[in-house]
Design a protein around this motif. Sequence first.
Motif, PDB file in Angstrom:
ATOM      1  N   GLY A 107      16.039 108.397  23.817  1.00  0.00           N
ATOM      2  CA  GLY A 107      15.477 107.119  23.195  1.00  0.00           C
ATOM      3  C   GLY A 107      16.596 106.556  22.154  1.00  0.00           C
ATOM      4  N   PHE A 108      17.248 107.616  21.798  1.00  0.00           N
ATOM      5  CA  PHE A 108      18.384 107.335  20.776  1.00  0.00           C
ATOM      6  C   PHE A 108      19.464 106.359  21.434  1.00  0.00           C
ATOM      7  CE2 PHE A 108      17.042 108.857  16.814  1.00  0.00           C
ATOM      8  CZ  PHE A 108      16.133 110.047  17.201  1.00  0.00           C
ATOM      9  N   ALA A 109      19.816 106.704  22.588  1.00  0.00           N
ATOM     10  CA  ALA A 109      20.782 106.016  23.372  1.00  0.00           C
ATOM     11  C   ALA A 109      20.579 104.724  23.739  1.00  0.00           C
ATOM     12  CB  ALA A 109      21.042 106.737  24.791  1.00  0.00           C
ATOM     13  N   ILE A 110      19.199 104.335  24.248  1.00  0.00           N
ATOM     14  CA  ILE A 110      18.803 103.268  24.375  1.00  0.00           C
ATOM     15  C   ILE A 110      18.499 102.355  23.225  1.00  0.00           C
ATOM     16  CG2 ILE A 110      18.018 103.824  26.698  1.00  0.00           C
ATOM     17  CD1 ILE A 110      14.985 103.313  25.635  1.00  0.00           C
ATOM     18  N   ARG A 111      18.202 102.915  22.006  1.00  0.00           N
ATOM     19  CA  ARG A 111      18.277 102.209  20.650  1.00  0.00           C
ATOM     20  C   ARG A 111      19.234 102.312  19.740  1.00  0.00           C
ATOM     21  NH1 ARG A 111      12.480 104.448  21.241  1.00  0.00           N
ATOM     22  NH2 ARG A 111      11.115 102.391  21.508  1.00  0.00           N
ATOM     23  N   PRO A 112      20.407 101.648  20.040  1.00  0.00           N
ATOM     24  CA  PRO A 112      21.673 102.118  19.046  1.00  0.00           C
ATOM     25  C   PRO A 112      21.581 101.447  17.639  1.00  0.00           C
ATOM     26  CG  PRO A 112      21.952 100.162  20.596  1.00  0.00           C
ATOM     27  CD  PRO A 112      20.678 100.979  21.136  1.00  0.00           C
ATOM     28  N   GLU A 113      20.440 100.712  17.696  1.00  0.00           N
ATOM     29  CA  GLU A 113      20.437 100.231  16.039  1.00  0.00           C
ATOM     30  C   GLU A 113      19.772 101.339  15.191  1.00  0.00           C
ATOM     31  OE1 GLU A 113      18.667  99.039  18.442  1.00  0.00           O
ATOM     32  OE2 GLU A 113      16.480  99.323  18.275  1.00  0.00           O
ATOM     33  N   ILE A 114      19.322 102.434  15.765  1.00  0.00           N
ATOM     34  CA  ILE A 114      18.912 103.430  14.879  1.00  0.00           C
ATOM     35  C   ILE A 114      20.030 104.497  14.543  1.00  0.00           C
ATOM     36  CG2 ILE A 114      17.175 105.298  14.593  1.00  0.00           C
ATOM     37  CD1 ILE A 114      15.546 104.246  16.746  1.00  0.00           C
ATOM     38  N   LYS A 115      20.161 104.306  12.981  1.00  0.00           N
ATOM     39  CA  LYS A 115      21.299 105.026  12.744  1.00  0.00           C
ATOM     40  C   LYS A 115      20.986 105.844  11.608  1.00  0.00           C
ATOM     41  CE  LYS A 115      24.761 101.387  13.264  1.00  0.00           C
ATOM     42  NZ  LYS A 115      24.289 100.240  13.707  1.00  0.00           N
ATOM     43  N   LEU A 116      21.433 107.228  11.678  1.00  0.00           N
ATOM     44  CA  LEU A 116      21.068 108.278  10.700  1.00  0.00           C
ATOM     45  C   LEU A 116      22.003 107.907   9.461  1.00  0.00           C
ATOM     46  CD1 LEU A 116      19.297 110.925  10.871  1.00  0.00           C
ATOM     47  CD2 LEU A 116      21.595 112.048  11.220  1.00  0.00           C
ATOM     48  N   SER A 117      21.273 107.839   8.316  1.00  0.00           N
ATOM     49  CA  SER A 117      22.081 107.551   6.957  1.00  0.00           C
ATOM     50  C   SER A 117      22.262 108.705   6.449  1.00  0.00           C
ATOM     51  CB  SER A 117      21.386 106.342   6.140  1.00  0.00           C
ATOM     52  OG  SER A 117      20.112 106.882   5.704  1.00  0.00           O
ATOM     53  N   HIS A 118      21.109 109.737   6.211  1.00  0.00           N
ATOM     54  CA  HIS A 118      21.363 110.624   5.542  1.00  0.00           C
ATOM     55  C   HIS A 118      20.917 112.003   6.242  1.00  0.00           C
ATOM     56  CE1 HIS A 118      20.720 107.943   1.997  1.00  0.00           C
ATOM     57  NE2 HIS A 118      21.899 108.703   1.368  1.00  0.00           N
ATOM     58  N   GLY A 119      21.199 113.154   5.841  1.00  0.00           N
ATOM     59  CA  GLY A 119      20.599 114.393   6.562  1.00  0.00           C
ATOM     60  C   GLY A 119      20.935 114.536   8.083  1.00  0.00           C
ATOM     61  N   ARG A 120      19.986 115.128   8.604  1.00  0.00           N
ATOM     62  CA  ARG A 120      20.467 115.120  10.278  1.00  0.00           C
ATOM     63  C   ARG A 120      19.251 114.895  10.993  1.00  0.00           C
ATOM     64  NH1 ARG A 120      17.359 119.604  11.557  1.00  0.00           N
ATOM     65  NH2 ARG A 120      16.761 121.124   9.931  1.00  0.00           N
ATOM     66  N   GLU A 178      10.180 118.802  12.936  1.00  0.00           N
ATOM     67  CA  GLU A 178      10.722 118.343  12.244  1.00  0.00           C
ATOM     68  C   GLU A 178      10.765 116.744  12.443  1.00  0.00           C
ATOM     69  OE1 GLU A 178      14.763 120.074  12.538  1.00  0.00           O
ATOM     70  OE2 GLU A 178      14.204 121.672  11.339  1.00  0.00           O
ATOM     71  N   MET A 179      11.017 115.817  11.586  1.00  0.00           N
ATOM     72  CA  MET A 179      11.201 114.496  11.929  1.00  0.00           C
ATOM     73  C   MET A 179      12.169 113.640  10.940  1.00  0.00           C
ATOM     74  SD  MET A 179       7.336 113.373  11.078  1.00  0.00           S
ATOM     75  CE  MET A 179       6.464 113.466   9.415  1.00  0.00           C
ATOM     76  N   ILE A 180      12.683 112.519  11.362  1.00  0.00           N
ATOM     77  CA  ILE A 180      13.408 111.637  10.275  1.00  0.00           C
ATOM     78  C   ILE A 180      12.471 110.505   9.992  1.00  0.00           C
ATOM     79  CG2 ILE A 180      15.701 112.321  11.651  1.00  0.00           C
ATOM     80  CD1 ILE A 180      15.748 109.878  12.986  1.00  0.00           C
ATOM     81  N   ILE A 181      12.939 109.941   8.713  1.00  0.00           N
ATOM     82  CA  ILE A 181      12.081 108.966   8.150  1.00  0.00           C
ATOM     83  C   ILE A 181      12.914 107.619   7.971  1.00  0.00           C
ATOM     84  CG2 ILE A 181      12.853 109.472   5.917  1.00  0.00           C
ATOM     85  CD1 ILE A 181       9.871 108.564   4.730  1.00  0.00           C
ATOM     86  N   GLY A 182      12.340 106.589   8.306  1.00  0.00           N
ATOM     87  CA  GLY A 182      13.205 105.324   8.060  1.00  0.00           C
ATOM     88  C   GLY A 182      13.110 104.894   6.690  1.00  0.00           C
ATOM     89  N   LEU A 241       8.675 118.768   8.420  1.00  0.00           N
ATOM     90  CA  LEU A 241       9.557 118.910   7.543  1.00  0.00           C
ATOM     91  C   LEU A 241      10.628 117.409   7.712  1.00  0.00           C
ATOM     92  CD1 LEU A 241      11.221 120.122   5.233  1.00  0.00           C
ATOM     93  CD2 LEU A 241      12.665 121.084   7.043  1.00  0.00           C
ATOM     94  N   ILE A 242      10.719 116.739   6.761  1.00  0.00           N
ATOM     95  CA  ILE A 242      11.464 115.599   6.794  1.00  0.00           C
ATOM     96  C   ILE A 242      13.249 115.935   6.849  1.00  0.00           C
ATOM     97  CG2 ILE A 242      12.422 113.316   5.864  1.00  0.00           C
ATOM     98  CD1 ILE A 242       9.473 113.178   4.920  1.00  0.00           C
ATOM     99  N   VAL A 243      13.854 115.656   7.758  1.00  0.00           N
ATOM    100  CA  VAL A 243      15.296 116.248   7.939  1.00  0.00           C
ATOM    101  C   VAL A 243      16.189 115.243   7.593  1.00  0.00           C
ATOM    102  CG1 VAL A 243      14.688 118.610   8.972  1.00  0.00           C
ATOM    103  CG2 VAL A 243      15.267 116.479  10.229  1.00  0.00           C
ATOM    104  N   GLY A 244      15.804 114.136   7.855  1.00  0.00           N
ATOM    105  CA  GLY A 244      16.849 112.940   7.714  1.00  0.00           C
ATOM    106  C   GLY A 244      16.043 111.841   7.653  1.00  0.00           C
ATOM    107  N   VAL A 245      17.107 110.594   7.301  1.00  0.00           N
ATOM    108  CA  VAL A 245      16.891 109.305   6.927  1.00  0.00           C
ATOM    109  C   VAL A 245      17.504 108.372   8.031  1.00  0.00           C
ATOM    110  CG1 VAL A 245      16.477 107.589   5.411  1.00  0.00           C
ATOM    111  CG2 VAL A 245      16.461 109.764   4.545  1.00  0.00           C
TER     112      VAL A 245
END
Lengths: 388, 384
Positions: free
Chosen positions: A128-141, A149-153, A177-181
């Motif tokens: 899903g991340f490969a096909i959605r390159p616009e999703i970029k991790l800005s903080h955390g992991r 675990e999940m990441i938050i927008g 747990l929120i591990v990244g943004v």
Amino acid sequence: MFRQIWLITSANLKAIPQRLGPAIVMAIGVGTAVGVLTALMAMASGLANTLIRTGNPDRVVVMSKDAGYESASVLDQDHVLALAQAPGVARIRDGIPALSRDVIANVDLEARTGVLSGVVVRGISPEGFAIRPEIKLSHGRMMRSGLHEMIIGRATQLQFDGVEVGDQVHLDDNRWLIVGVFTSGDTHESGFITDADTLLSVYGRTVVNSVVVKLEHSDAFDTLSDALMDHAALAFEVVRESDYYLRLSGRMSMLGDIADVVGSIMALGALFCTLNVMYSAVSARDVEIATLRAIGFGAPGILASIVIESLLIAVAGAALGAGAAWAIFNGDVATMGFGRSSITYQFEIKYDVLSTALLWSCIIGFFGALFPAIRAVRTPITSVLRPL
Amino acid sequence: MIRYAPIVLAGLWRKPLRTILTGAAIAAAFLLFGLLNGFKAGFDSLVDDFSDARLRVHNRTSAWNGLPLAHVELLKAIEGVKYVSYAEGLSAYYQEPSEGVVASGIDADNLTKVFHELLLDPVHFDAFRRSRTAALVGKDLAAEYGWQIGDRIPLISRKWTNVDGSNTWTFDIVGIWDIDGPLPSNEFYFHYPYLDEARDEDKGTVWGYSVIVQDPEQAALVAKRIDEAMLNSATPTRTLAEKEWANNQLRQLGDVEFFVNAIVGAVFFSILAVTGSAMMQSMRERIPEFAVLKSFGYRSDIVTLIAFLEALVISVGGSTVGLGLAVFGLSPLLALLGSAVSIPIPSDIFVAAVFIAISLAVVSTVAPALHIHRASVVDALAGR
């Protein structure tokens, strides 16, 4: 003629300080209307852009037949397998099909404003991340598969408290747990993202909501769609991702409509105010204008100078109004309910909004001066000068 | 005051275009005032109409997650609870996927006890109770598709499959109901068991419960009790009073109140400045005329009164036109925006408008009044 326009206009402009009152008043009238218009447009524009950016025409949302919405759709393993083998689907390395099995869960959280809002938790496949390159991790992991675990927008963090990296969110019996943004600039940023299989196992499900597929190329849509619709045993609904979100955004146009109605009424009010001020201004200068005509200045020059003066004041007022709107609202965050979730978007006062504001102010300034100016040059000179 | 009418009218018609434009600007401002406040008041009054005595119980994690039917006994046992009813949505459409229908499997035994605003012929309700595939249709929904009692209607569910393997669920319409209150009248009710017995997934679950409390004053307390009792179950609940729930739904549209206040504030600052100044300027130009009146023996305060009356006519006239347009325009505007609600503009907005119009007239007469008092007849007649 241009020389005449230049002469009269510069004389008029230099005289403005003496007639500051009416000029300021007109500027206020136009400025307020344009300022409010700018703020409304910024709101509608921020919302629309967030929606438009969600949904890439090169991606396709596949759901169960006639589901309409991802949350009403159910696709089992057979469907996913058929999709993986369908023509038109792009491949990532090693021939892995570029598709993501998406699982949608919902959670109600209390926003900073006190409103209980639905937030989407979208489980996606690693691809899903490969096909959605616009999703970029800005903080955390990134989340680790198998763990809760999940990441938050980023936009979600603007809407709610207590959702920083390290905080936990209750989803039924489990704490996640929120591990990244992440940032994506679209509606996904108003939600959470996690791993699809982890989410499935927590809910004891085997079926997913939708499958998002990346096309080999934009034109491959028909190939894929035909293959799936003709499938002997299974039924699908196939929609281009951009069309899917466009369809969902139907209700959002209400905001744009409100902005149009309110803006039009305000602009009309500003036009009346401008007309009023310009008629007064012209009648106060009737002797001057008649004198100019008497000594040989042509009507076009006088007309143009009055209109130009009005345009300059209108634009100046609009600049102040738009500037005030920018200072107060730009970057502000607002939220609107959107189906089972909500979109958090930012007011965007950029080029398109500002140029529309400028256009409105020119229209108001132009028509506000045109009729008074026409009257000024058509009044018989003698009837103005005779009383002197 | 009536005897000054000819002078006032003459003054107004001295420069007809200016008077009309000023009035039009004021009308535009009050049109916005009326529309925006009407909108806002409409929402507020809508929320107010919702029941005080009814609670909505949903899954705490997300209202969309549903609750087990088994909860119904636990709920009935809670102190302060009078009646409990439940509903489960079919997630259906009629003929085309775009024609969504809000169809819910409900608890026939308690429906009318919990939703006492339902206006339904008892004979039809009896017929409903006697048939498993019976359905009761809201009058707006029936009108939309031309359904009548006796019709056999198939609905297609987006989520659930019937025993025959299709997603089609067929119902017999035995009654058409109306509602006395703000709840929607375009819903479709059928028997919960018809859905639950046939579907494979989500068996034994409901979308939510509606609870009537013994004492409306105790509603908040009972809501707390419910949530506390369910806290340790597998599916904790979130219970809200219906009014609160409705308010929350509306607030999800965005912070309507803030924007209405911001826009109305901006609009008003603008017209006050512009029209007030236009009127002031007009008065100033006419100081010689007022001086003539003084030379006839009219006292300064009478002359000021005449000036004030002129300003009043324009501002009250403009505001009346503006508000009048708002009253007529609010319903069509709402229809355009897709809302079927009819919202009357509350009376306190008219009162506020009158107050504002009068204040506008006062403010724009203040400065000219000073000039009128100070104007010396000789200077004025000389045109100085």
